[in-house]
Design an enzyme around this catalytic site. Sequence first.
Site, mmCIF file in Angstrom:
data_model
loop_
_atom_site.group_PDB
_atom_site.id
_atom_site.type_symbol
_atom_site.label_atom_id
_atom_site.label_comp_id
_atom_site.label_asym_id
_atom_site.label_seq_id
_atom_site.Cartn_x
_atom_site.Cartn_y
_atom_site.Cartn_z
ATOM 1 N N TYR A 186 -8.996 2.754 14.051
ATOM 2 C CA TYR A 186 -8.232 2.344 13.938
ATOM 3 C C TYR A 186 -7.991 1.156 14.725
ATOM 4 C CZ TYR A 186 -2.929 1.041 15.153
ATOM 5 O OH TYR A 186 -2.141 0.829 15.140
ATOM 6 N N SER A 187 -8.301 1.440 16.623
ATOM 7 C CA SER A 187 -8.063 0.782 17.696
ATOM 8 C C SER A 187 -9.082 -0.158 17.392
ATOM 9 C CB SER A 187 -7.524 1.731 18.987
ATOM 10 O OG SER A 187 -9.071 2.949 19.213
ATOM 11 N N LYS A 204 -7.902 -3.048 15.238
ATOM 12 C CA LYS A 204 -7.139 -3.767 15.804
ATOM 13 C C LYS A 204 -7.548 -4.339 17.409
ATOM 14 C CE LYS A 204 -2.832 -3.425 15.113
ATOM 15 N NZ LYS A 204 -2.434 -4.429 14.543
ATOM 16 N N THR A 236 0.676 -1.588 0.105
ATOM 17 C CA THR A 236 0.633 0.226 -0.220
ATOM 18 C C THR A 236 0.587 1.348 0.044
ATOM 19 O OG1 THR A 236 -0.027 0.236 2.071
ATOM 20 C CG2 THR A 236 -1.496 -1.087 1.855
ATOM 21 N N ASP A 271 -2.061 -9.661 -0.813
ATOM 22 C CA ASP A 271 -2.559 -8.868 0.152
ATOM 23 C C ASP A 271 -3.306 -10.097 0.949
ATOM 24 O OD1 ASP A 271 -5.259 -6.842 0.800
ATOM 25 O OD2 ASP A 271 -5.214 -6.129 -0.996
ATOM 26 N N THR A 299 -1.454 -2.937 19.124
ATOM 27 C CA THR A 299 -1.035 -2.101 19.975
ATOM 28 C C THR A 299 -1.357 -1.985 21.360
ATOM 29 O OG1 THR A 299 -1.333 0.602 19.525
ATOM 30 C CG2 THR A 299 -3.267 -1.230 18.269
ATOM 31 N N ASP A 300 -0.782 -0.379 21.755
ATOM 32 C CA ASP A 300 -1.461 0.231 23.367
ATOM 33 C C ASP A 300 -2.849 0.758 22.839
ATOM 34 O OD1 ASP A 300 -0.193 2.252 22.224
ATOM 35 O OD2 ASP A 300 0.740 2.714 23.884
ATOM 36 N N GLU A 301 -3.204 1.563 22.269
ATOM 37 C CA GLU A 301 -4.545 2.083 21.593
ATOM 38 C C GLU A 301 -5.989 1.050 22.005
ATOM 39 O OE1 GLU A 301 -4.261 4.851 18.545
ATOM 40 O OE2 GLU A 301 -1.804 4.736 18.138
HETATM 41 P P1 NAD Z 1 2.656 1.189 8.536
HETATM 42 O O1 NAD Z 1 1.800 1.207 7.916
HETATM 43 O O2 NAD Z 1 4.426 1.674 8.388
HETATM 44 O O3 NAD Z 1 2.609 -0.570 7.364
HETATM 45 C C1 NAD Z 1 1.626 -1.326 7.196
HETATM 46 C C2 NAD Z 1 2.602 -1.922 6.413
HETATM 47 O O4 NAD Z 1 1.420 -3.749 5.373
HETATM 48 C C3 NAD Z 1 2.597 -1.553 4.336
HETATM 49 O O5 NAD Z 1 4.105 -1.831 4.477
HETATM 50 C C4 NAD Z 1 1.651 -2.374 4.309
HETATM 51 O O6 NAD Z 1 1.834 -2.205 2.580
HETATM 52 C C5 NAD Z 1 1.051 -3.517 4.408
HETATM 53 N N1 NAD Z 1 -0.130 -3.486 4.141
HETATM 54 C C6 NAD Z 1 -1.427 -3.103 4.473
HETATM 55 N N2 NAD Z 1 -2.798 -3.448 4.504
HETATM 56 C C7 NAD Z 1 -2.268 -4.273 3.581
HETATM 57 C C8 NAD Z 1 -2.742 -5.881 3.142
HETATM 58 N N3 NAD Z 1 -4.018 -6.165 3.070
HETATM 59 N N4 NAD Z 1 -2.097 -6.938 2.581
HETATM 60 C C9 NAD Z 1 -0.725 -7.049 2.954
HETATM 61 N N5 NAD Z 1 0.169 -5.922 3.683
HETATM 62 C C10 NAD Z 1 -0.796 -4.759 3.891
HETATM 63 O O7 NAD Z 1 2.363 0.185 10.186
HETATM 64 P P2 NAD Z 1 3.502 -0.169 10.938
HETATM 65 O O8 NAD Z 1 3.952 1.309 11.942
HETATM 66 O O9 NAD Z 1 4.770 -0.792 10.544
HETATM 67 O O10 NAD Z 1 2.778 -1.125 12.188
HETATM 68 C C11 NAD Z 1 3.149 -2.418 11.811
HETATM 69 C C12 NAD Z 1 2.165 -2.868 12.998
HETATM 70 O O11 NAD Z 1 2.126 -2.261 14.308
HETATM 71 C C13 NAD Z 1 1.066 -3.091 13.115
HETATM 72 O O12 NAD Z 1 0.024 -3.928 12.604
HETATM 73 C C14 NAD Z 1 0.491 -1.807 14.085
HETATM 74 O O13 NAD Z 1 -1.204 -1.898 14.169
HETATM 75 C C15 NAD Z 1 1.496 -2.487 14.774
HETATM 76 N N6 NAD Z 1 2.283 -1.271 15.498
HETATM 77 C C16 NAD Z 1 2.650 -0.310 15.220
HETATM 78 C C17 NAD Z 1 2.887 1.354 16.461
HETATM 79 C C18 NAD Z 1 3.459 2.200 15.543
HETATM 80 O O14 NAD Z 1 4.339 3.121 16.321
HETATM 81 N N7 NAD Z 1 3.725 2.589 14.125
HETATM 82 C C19 NAD Z 1 2.835 0.443 17.728
HETATM 83 C C20 NAD Z 1 1.654 -0.478 17.945
HETATM 84 C C21 NAD Z 1 1.782 -1.325 16.933
HETATM 85 P P1 TYD Z 2 0.627 9.201 15.597
HETATM 86 O O1 TYD Z 2 2.188 9.880 15.302
HETATM 87 O O2 TYD Z 2 -0.301 9.858 14.195
HETATM 88 O O3 TYD Z 2 0.261 8.383 16.347
HETATM 89 P P2 TYD Z 2 -1.062 8.159 17.509
HETATM 90 O O4 TYD Z 2 -2.141 8.364 17.062
HETATM 91 O O5 TYD Z 2 -0.918 7.086 17.213
HETATM 92 O O6 TYD Z 2 -0.774 7.961 18.459
HETATM 93 O O7 TYD Z 2 0.010 10.539 16.874
HETATM 94 C C1 TYD Z 2 0.323 11.050 18.195
HETATM 95 C C2 TYD Z 2 0.268 12.344 18.405
HETATM 96 O O8 TYD Z 2 0.862 13.636 17.961
HETATM 97 C C3 TYD Z 2 -0.690 12.150 18.927
HETATM 98 O O9 TYD Z 2 -1.450 12.995 19.934
HETATM 99 C C4 TYD Z 2 -1.649 12.989 17.817
HETATM 100 C C5 TYD Z 2 -0.781 14.044 17.686
HETATM 101 N N1 TYD Z 2 -0.376 14.968 16.208
HETATM 102 C C6 TYD Z 2 -0.387 16.372 15.879
HETATM 103 O O10 TYD Z 2 -0.357 16.758 16.995
HETATM 104 N N2 TYD Z 2 0.147 16.535 14.581
HETATM 105 C C7 TYD Z 2 -0.035 15.474 13.241
HETATM 106 O O11 TYD Z 2 -0.447 16.586 12.997
HETATM 107 C C8 TYD Z 2 -0.148 13.878 14.345
HETATM 108 C C9 TYD Z 2 0.171 13.717 11.972
HETATM 109 C C10 TYD Z 2 -0.304 13.778 15.043
#
Ligand code: NAD
Ligand code: TYD
Length: 351
Positions: free
Chosen positions: A159-160, A163, A40, A63, A134-136
């Site tokens: 989103y949360s 998840k 994506t 996918d 996620t913790d969310e």
């Molecule tokens: P990201 O958005 O950077 O990457 C998601 C990946 O999944 C991408 O490579 C995308 O191409 C692939 N993808 C999306 N839809 C798909 C589908 N239908 N089929 C196959 N592939 C698909 O996400 P991230 O930040 O690396 O997060 C990865 C995981 O960790 C997620 O499950 C997220 O909920 C979890 N997570 C993320 C965070 C964070 O802070 N980023 C924290 C805790 C948990």
């Molecule tokens: P984000 O990186 O989107 O992570 P999450 O919503 O999963 O915690 O956002 C982190 C924090 O920053 C969240 O409280 C929302 C805030 N935020 C802004 O204030 N401005 C922005 O443009 C974005 C993307 C996030």
Amino acid sequence: MKNKKNILVTGGAGFIGSHVVRLLVKKYSSCQIYNLDSLTYAGNLENLSDIESKNNYKFLKLDITEAEAISEAFETYKFDTVVHLAAESHVDRSITDPLAFARTNIMGTLNLLQAAAKLWKADFKDKLFYHISTDEVYGTLGETGLFTETTAYDPNSPYSASKASSDHFVRAYGETYGLPFIISNCSNNYGPNQFPEKLIPLFINNIILEKPLPVYGDGNYTRDWLYVIDHAIAIDLILSEGKLKQTYNIGGFNEWKNIDLVKLLCKQMDFKLGKPTGTSEQLITYVKDRPGHDLRYAIDASKINSELDWSPSVTFEEGLSKTIDWYLNNEAWMEKVTSGDYLKYYKEQYQ
Ligand code: NAD
Ligand code: TYD
């Protein structure tokens, strides 16, 4: 890795997934690591260009919402382990398109669970479905308290909620069909290769381009930040030593109010860009708040700390500095991911 041969990582072209794939490919040369990703907007194979020619790595462009193709991949490659990261991951996008989150995060996870249960049902021994969450899912904290593994789920964003639903399905497959599973719930990650829709890479890019830094609401929202490589290390540890049917909370012991984090980022960026201190802070612009904005997330990571001896390896100041350096040294990566659709997204989200 003991008794594991064919490891499927989903979402391995994304931010966290690419760090996990790299770690597993380099560490476990006797295991085959399959990276399944539909690429994506958030998936980028350049994140893995340094390991793509390794013999124990294979990319599968699939996918997870396509049940038949997923089932066929399980039959063909005989995965014995799944590390499931593929997801729609950005809260703001979930507010504009919740159905996409239900399709990928809920139905996609179900398709993987179905395929794993079908392939493994004759013998669940030495199989593992490891779901990354996620913790969310725990909702929001007030000014005090921490999320533990027994905190009740109380998600507030699409989103949360998606998840949380996927976590429940994973646990239900464990209880109902005996599927061996582990779940981990992690706090906010930051580091190299994060798509610039999330707070830290978005603000790094905007500082470089001298564009406004859009702080939502009053900026007094709190997140617990973890360097992505420390998350990847925790995932590897849970994969090899985690106990089945368990949840592990992973966090940075590192809470920051958004506005304080943004000021620290501005300070480090001014220093690295050779600008007078205070220059980038002038870009801070308070904008309309996110609907349903969770006030505070903070993880109690004492279980993984005491049971698996894991703790973060870098301080936030160090991790942030490394992250900024990576973005300053990888301008071509940033240019590539911020062209095309990104411009449309940015306009709709912020203007
Ligand atoms: P990201 O958005 O950077 O990457 C998601 C990946 O999944 C991408 O490579 C995308 O191409 C692939 N993808 C999306 N839809 C798909 C589908 N239908 N089929 C196959 N592939 C698909 O996400 P991230 O930040 O690396 O997060 C990865 C995981 O960790 C997620 O499950 C997220 O909920 C979890 N997570 C993320 C965070 C964070 O802070 N980023 C924290 C805790 C948990
Ligand atoms: P984000 O990186 O989107 O992570 P999450 O919503 O999963 O915690 O956002 C982190 C924090 O920053 C969240 O409280 C929302 C805030 N935020 C802004 O204030 N401005 C922005 O443009 C974005 C993307 C996030």
